[in-house]
Each structure stands twice: as structure tokens, then as C-alpha cells.
Design an enzyme around this catalytic site. Structure first.
Site, PDB file in Angstrom:
ATOM      1  N   LYS A   1      -6.976   3.456  -3.288  1.00 29.85           N
ATOM      2  CA  LYS A   1      -7.417   3.445  -1.884  1.00 29.85           C
ATOM      3  C   LYS A   1      -7.639   4.882  -1.428  1.00 29.85           C
ATOM      4  O   LYS A   1      -6.876   5.782  -1.792  1.00 29.85           O
ATOM      5  CB  LYS A   1      -6.335   2.756  -1.050  1.00 29.85           C
ATOM      6  CG  LYS A   1      -6.561   2.729   0.453  1.00 29.85           C
ATOM      7  CD  LYS A   1      -5.412   1.970   1.124  1.00 29.85           C
ATOM      8  CE  LYS A   1      -5.436   2.102   2.631  1.00 29.85           C
ATOM      9  NZ  LYS A   1      -4.309   1.410   3.282  1.00 29.85           N
TER      10      LYS A   1
ATOM     11  N   LYS B   1     -10.515   0.395  -2.509  1.00 29.59           N
ATOM     12  CA  LYS B   1     -10.385   0.156  -1.072  1.00 29.59           C
ATOM     13  C   LYS B   1     -10.675   1.435  -0.289  1.00 29.59           C
ATOM     14  O   LYS B   1      -9.854   2.350  -0.245  1.00 29.59           O
ATOM     15  CB  LYS B   1      -8.979  -0.342  -0.731  1.00 29.59           C
ATOM     16  CG  LYS B   1      -8.763  -0.583   0.776  1.00 29.59           C
ATOM     17  CD  LYS B   1      -7.357  -1.093   1.059  1.00 29.59           C
ATOM     18  CE  LYS B   1      -7.083  -1.189   2.561  1.00 29.59           C
ATOM     19  NZ  LYS B   1      -5.726  -1.697   2.862  1.00 29.59           N
TER      20      LYS B   1
ATOM     21  N   ASP C   1       0.859  -1.186   0.000  1.00 30.99           N
ATOM     22  CA  ASP C   1       0.000   0.000   0.000  1.00 30.99           C
ATOM     23  C   ASP C   1       0.896   1.238   0.000  1.00 30.99           C
ATOM     24  O   ASP C   1       1.430   1.629   1.046  1.00 30.99           O
ATOM     25  CB  ASP C   1      -0.904   0.012   1.238  1.00 30.99           C
ATOM     26  CG  ASP C   1      -1.996  -1.049   1.187  1.00 30.99           C
ATOM     27  OD1 ASP C   1      -1.767  -2.095   0.544  1.00 30.99           O
ATOM     28  OD2 ASP C   1      -3.066  -0.842   1.790  1.00 30.99           O
TER      29      ASP C   1
END
Length: 308
Positions: A208, A244, A145
Site C-alpha cells: 500500500k 492499494k 494494514d
């Protein structure tokens, strides 16, 4: 494709009105609610990103990742043999080895995700970001991430942003890359859409919303804009990119609403751990409480459920 970026316009009042309607959606009940909640569990990135993380609390988190819902509750729902686990365990790079070893000892194949690239601020040199990514992959992380440099968005340096994300994608190698946009710090919904497009063009497997450390994290207006970008990118290229939401998602009802929104905007095919994740640290506890109530008809006491 800078032509895509230059033509972007977001009707903010319409997006906000749509988001308000989303908040008023009626949630599902009974067995339907239990089913949606179990689906949410399989999409959770169970996360610990604290300065006081230790091997022991990471091991504990990994055990919870393999057994997210109490076994007797799953048996009551006839779901005990379906292999329900969370989607991934997310930790800092320094704790990746602990997580990999704990999951291996537990005999499960849940992937370990690591934040990297100067998380959460992104205010580190690109060389440092790339080195951190490579180390996390070397330690055994199968998902990375990364976090973007917000200054590149705020100053309109789209080619610079593309190149940074592209190099991060290259450093990830075989690992999946989720790109954190830190939407609460991008200034406008138009910037959120543009940053989403750039991240996908540069090879991101997921986009995300947040690090969870900003003042404003996952919100429905931002979610709508990012999902519309994912849909447009899919129409243009045929490539499916995951979504996400992360930060501030704490209740079972919120989790179901996010699932419903993904179903409405992107379709049922996105409701899998391969294309949808929920970034959360305390959400699982509330989901387990709701399932406990559904099965037993009473509210769980403090000692009834293991801490998530």
C-alpha cells in the site's frame, strides 16, 4: 534475496514522463464510465481514521459500506441485484468491534480492516506493534494494514525491515496483511521499489502506498514503481500480491485512472477486490454523484445523496 535489492535501479525521468502521460489518458464515457465506477466501488476500503471516531459514526459508515450507491440508481442501471458493496471497512483497532457488530447486524460479510503497528508514524517498539496487531485480530479484524519503520529503509537496513514485516505477518495469523510503505517519506523511487520487494518477500498480501497522513500520498510515479515490483515478484515466484493506492484519491476520474493503470501494468486479473483496493474516505461520494448524473442527466443537490 538481497541480490535482488542490490541490483535495483530506477530511471526516475522515464517514470515521471510515463506518469505525466497517465494523467492525460482520456477517460471512458457513458455506460462504460458507469461500469468502471461500479468496479471502483467494489474495490474501495471505506475508511474513517479520525481522532473523534465514535461507535455511531462507525455504524453509519458500515451502513454506507453495505449500500454504497442509492438503490434506485442501481435499479436504473440494472445492477440492483448484483450485491455491490465496498471492499472493506477500515478503522482504528479501538473501533474494530463497533464495525464488526454493525456489519453483522446489517447481515453482510464485508471484512473489517484495521490499521496497526504504530500507525501512522511507525515510531513504536516492535513489541508494541505486534501486540496491537494481535489485539486487532482478536477483536475481529480480517485485514490488517501495518506501517513500516521508515528509518529502516532510509538507513538501508533491509534485513531488519524484512524481519519486522515477517514478525508482523506472523502476528496477523489468518488475517490478510497490507503493508503501508509511506512512500512519500522513503526518499527515492529506488527505495520504494526495494521496500516493495522486501515487503512481498516477507509475506505481505498487499503493498500500500501511504497512510494518508503524509504530505505526499498516492502518486502515479510511485504507483508505477510499486506495480513493476509486483509484476517482477510474480514472474520470479508465481505469487500474486495485491496493490492499494491510498491518500488523496478523491474524484471518480482519479479512481478510473488508477483502475486503468492497474489494467495496463498488471492485467485484468488484478482488477478484483482480492488484488486491488482503493484507500479512501471521500471518494465514494464523488462516484455516487457521477452515477447520479449518468442516470438522471442532472447534478445531485446536497440532500439527494446520503453522506459517505
Amino acid at each position: 534475496e538481497l541480490g535482488w535489492i542490490s541490483k535495483v535501479h530506477v530511471n526516475r525521468p522515464a517514470v515521471v514522463r510515463h506518469a505525466e502521460r497517465i494523467k492525460k489518458w482520456r477517460t471512458v464515457k457513458g455506460n462504460w464510465q458507469a461500469a468502471w465506477l461500479l468496479k471502483a466501488v467494489t474495490c474501495i476500503d471505506l475508511t474513517t481514521l479520525s481522532g473523534d471516531d465514535t461507535p455511531s459514526n462507525v455504524h453509519r459508515l458500515c451502513f454506507k459500506a453495505k449500500h454504497p450507491i442509492r438503490e434506485d440508481l442501481l435499479k436504473a442501471l440494472d445492477m440492483h441485484d448484483k450485491g455491490i458493496t465496498v471492499g472493506a471497512v477500515c478503522v482504528y483497532p479501538a473501533r474494530v468491534t463497533d464495525a464488526v457488530n454493525a456489519l453483522k447486524a446489517a447481515g453482510c460479510n464485508i471484512p473489517v480492516a484495521s490499521v496497526a503497528a504504530g500507525f501512522p508514524s511507525g515510531q513504536t517498539p516492535l513489541e508494541t506493534k505486534l501486540a496491537e496487531i494481535k489485539l486487532a485480530v482478536e477483536y475481529g479484524a480480517r485485514e490488517i494494514d501495518i506501517v513500516i519503520s521508515r528509518s529502516l529503509v532510509l538507513t538501508g537496513q533491509w534485513e531488519g525491515l524484512y524481519e519486522e514485516i515477517r514478525q508482523c505477518r506472523e502476528a496477523c495469523g489468518e488475517a490478510h496483511m497490507k503493508t503501508i510503505l509511506a512512500t512519500g517519506e522513503l526518499g527515492s523511487l529506488a527505495n520504494v521499489y526495494k521496500a516493495s520487494m522486501i515487503a512481498m518477500m516477507a509475506g505481505s498480501d498487499f503493498i500500500k502506498t501511504s497512510t494518508g497522513k503524509e504530505v505526499e500520498n498516492a502518486t502515479f510515479p510511485v504507483g508505477v514503481v510499486m506495480m513493476r515490483a509486483i509484476r517482477e515478484f510474480y514472474w520470479q515466484t508465481g505469487n500474486k500480491v495485491g496493490f492499494k493506492p491510498a491518500g488523496g484519491i478523491r474524484t471518480a476520474k482519479e479512481a478510473i485512472t488508477w483502475l486503468m493503470l492497474v489494467k495496463e501494468e498488471l492485467g485484468v486479473e488484478w482488477l478484483t477486490p482480492e488484488l486491488f483496493r482503493l484507500g479512501a474516505s471521500s471518494l465514494l461520494g464523488d462516484i455516487e454523484k457521477q452515477i447520479f448524473y449518468h442516470v438522471t442527466g442532472s447534478y445531485a443537490l446536497q440532500h439527494d445523496l446520503a453522506m459517505a
